[in-house]
Write a protein that holds these residues in place. Sequence first.
Motif, mmCIF file in Angstrom:
data_model
loop_
_atom_site.group_PDB
_atom_site.id
_atom_site.type_symbol
_atom_site.label_atom_id
_atom_site.label_comp_id
_atom_site.label_asym_id
_atom_site.label_seq_id
_atom_site.Cartn_x
_atom_site.Cartn_y
_atom_site.Cartn_z
ATOM 1 N N ASP A 149 -47.490 32.050 90.877
ATOM 2 C CA ASP A 149 -46.642 32.954 90.873
ATOM 3 C C ASP A 149 -45.165 32.387 91.693
ATOM 4 N N VAL A 150 -44.692 32.480 90.670
ATOM 5 C CA VAL A 150 -43.024 32.126 91.146
ATOM 6 C C VAL A 150 -41.931 33.218 91.178
ATOM 7 N N MET A 151 -41.236 32.509 92.447
ATOM 8 C CA MET A 151 -40.119 33.662 92.660
ATOM 9 C C MET A 151 -38.492 32.532 92.179
ATOM 10 N N SER A 152 -37.905 33.607 90.924
ATOM 11 C CA SER A 152 -36.808 33.064 90.265
ATOM 12 C C SER A 152 -35.813 34.010 89.743
ATOM 13 N N ASP A 153 -34.925 33.826 89.449
ATOM 14 C CA ASP A 153 -33.829 33.559 89.265
ATOM 15 C C ASP A 153 -33.909 33.897 87.200
ATOM 16 N N GLY A 154 -34.063 35.070 86.821
ATOM 17 C CA GLY A 154 -34.475 35.156 85.467
ATOM 18 C C GLY A 154 -33.327 35.578 84.187
ATOM 19 N N PRO A 155 -32.964 36.112 83.403
ATOM 20 C CA PRO A 155 -31.595 36.990 82.977
ATOM 21 C C PRO A 155 -31.971 38.757 83.513
ATOM 22 N N CYS A 156 -30.855 39.069 83.897
ATOM 23 C CA CYS A 156 -30.805 40.505 84.070
ATOM 24 C C CYS A 156 -31.220 41.104 83.177
ATOM 25 N N ALA A 157 -32.330 41.656 83.247
ATOM 26 C CA ALA A 157 -33.341 43.112 82.234
ATOM 27 C C ALA A 157 -31.654 44.431 82.007
ATOM 28 N N THR A 158 -31.423 44.627 83.324
ATOM 29 C CA THR A 158 -30.600 46.062 83.103
ATOM 30 C C THR A 158 -29.164 45.448 82.244
ATOM 31 N N CYS A 159 -28.886 44.158 82.392
ATOM 32 C CA CYS A 159 -27.315 44.017 81.660
ATOM 33 C C CYS A 159 -27.248 42.798 80.614
ATOM 34 N N ASP A 160 -28.913 42.583 80.606
ATOM 35 C CA ASP A 160 -28.644 41.432 79.029
ATOM 36 C C ASP A 160 -27.747 40.241 79.946
ATOM 37 N N ALA A 161 -27.976 39.999 81.138
ATOM 38 C CA ALA A 161 -27.182 38.464 82.172
ATOM 39 C C ALA A 161 -26.321 38.927 81.848
ATOM 40 N N THR A 162 -25.343 40.048 81.043
ATOM 41 C CA THR A 162 -23.990 39.648 80.875
ATOM 42 C C THR A 162 -23.262 39.395 82.342
ATOM 43 N N GLY A 163 -23.454 40.153 83.311
ATOM 44 C CA GLY A 163 -23.068 40.656 84.982
ATOM 45 C C GLY A 163 -22.338 42.000 84.904
ATOM 46 N N ALA A 164 -22.279 41.917 83.471
ATOM 47 C CA ALA A 164 -21.383 44.487 83.907
ATOM 48 C C ALA A 164 -21.978 44.447 83.427
ATOM 49 N N ALA A 165 -21.929 45.566 84.496
ATOM 50 C CA ALA A 165 -22.803 47.143 83.947
ATOM 51 C C ALA A 165 -22.597 48.284 82.623
ATOM 52 N N PRO A 166 -23.934 48.615 81.968
ATOM 53 C CA PRO A 166 -23.798 49.234 81.620
ATOM 54 C C PRO A 166 -22.683 49.772 80.526
ATOM 55 N N GLY A 167 -22.744 49.402 79.146
ATOM 56 C CA GLY A 167 -21.340 50.257 79.040
ATOM 57 C C GLY A 167 -20.102 49.383 79.298
ATOM 58 N N THR A 168 -19.588 48.410 79.123
ATOM 59 C CA THR A 168 -18.832 47.706 79.714
ATOM 60 C C THR A 168 -19.349 45.582 79.534
ATOM 61 N N ARG A 169 -17.986 45.498 79.521
ATOM 62 C CA ARG A 169 -18.292 44.032 79.158
ATOM 63 C C ARG A 169 -17.463 43.065 80.389
ATOM 64 N N PRO A 170 -17.551 41.918 80.529
ATOM 65 C CA PRO A 170 -17.112 40.884 80.450
ATOM 66 C C PRO A 170 -15.544 41.016 80.738
ATOM 67 N N SER A 171 -14.154 40.802 80.824
ATOM 68 C CA SER A 171 -13.204 40.696 80.482
ATOM 69 C C SER A 171 -12.479 39.000 80.292
ATOM 70 N N LEU A 172 -11.756 39.237 79.998
ATOM 71 C CA LEU A 172 -10.712 37.539 80.555
ATOM 72 C C LEU A 172 -10.250 37.699 81.546
ATOM 73 N N CYS A 173 -9.977 36.425 82.574
ATOM 74 C CA CYS A 173 -9.789 36.548 83.743
ATOM 75 C C CYS A 173 -8.552 36.755 82.814
ATOM 76 N N SER A 174 -7.679 37.473 83.327
ATOM 77 C CA SER A 174 -5.998 37.598 83.982
ATOM 78 C C SER A 174 -4.955 36.206 84.506
ATOM 79 N N VAL A 175 -5.577 35.520 85.696
ATOM 80 C CA VAL A 175 -5.466 34.738 86.249
ATOM 81 C C VAL A 175 -5.094 33.025 85.434
#
Length: 369
Positions: A149-175
Amino acid sequence: MAPQREWFDKDYYKVLGVAASATDKEITKAYRKLAKENHPDSHPGREDRFKEISAANTVLSDAEQRREYDEVRRLGPGAFGMSGASGGGRSGGGAGAGFPGDLNDLLGGLFGQGGARTRTRNPRRGADLETTVSITFDDAVSGVITKVDVMSDGPCATCDATGAAPGTRPSLCSVCGGRGTIESNQGFFSFNQPCGTCHGNGMKVDHPCPTCQGTGNQRKVRTVNVRIPAGVEDGQKIRLKGRGGGGIHGGQPGDLKVLVNVGRHAMFGRKGPDLTITVPVAFTEAVLGATISAPTLDGSVGLRLPAGTKSGRVMRVKGKGAPVKGTTGDLLVTIDVVIPSELSAEQRIAVEALAAVTDGPSLRAHLGV
């Protein structure tokens, strides 16, 4: 992001198996299906395919990037001097030969980015992980398939590894405008440093995924099958490629290193490919010679002791050791001549009779005593 050199060579619609007119929903559905079928955790050896699928999804799932990609594909390489003519009129030699500078610099202005180098979220290789497995002596000799058994970070199943909440997407950094870096002027010099807002990713998650809090990775326990080869030794490490921590932003996963702890055997020891064992023999067997039996891992073997065998003598039995790298070691049998500490009356009479005909003191004559 600015156009990437691989955009001219890669048909991302073909990679995902969708039409150029596919909707966002169709693209997401195709990506999830292919990602599941090719994820390295479930299908080792498909790292490159998974990376290709992730790259295609990164571009096509973002409306702005998809528009830029479609425009570049529509214009074609010839529109930017990729047919071989260089900026100075010299004949080039292949795709990209006609660029006086980086492709991002050349095409950045096409989409209102002033030639500035931009970047997507940097794909990074996952971390190498280590774990320990304990096996029996017999399993180490014969080989075994076990689980860890290995504890590790894997692609998030909720957001498909985008990091954004379902129904949203990452946006271009304005800075930093998607570059991932900001310019710091120091007199005659200017330096680029990672953008503090997007941490150098070029993209900003405005609505973080509730499962991974915007990281794109999910910490979880995975069960990994480990094939322990026959002949593995205590303390040996086995490397499983691609079975470590999940890649960041589509990067390749790391490796898993498994430290093997081998338990002790009740009778046998180990010296590399050879097994060792100590066999006790009677004083009379050693003096007169005898045929004795010695245990092996798969039964027993007969050993012929020559008369006068001394305690500590090592006898080698070919091919009865551990298999290592296509060969098999030997069994090393150490003879232990047992001297009785107590004698029966009959035994004492026999030993005294032997002593009477044995010239004991002459054995020490060379010592001068």
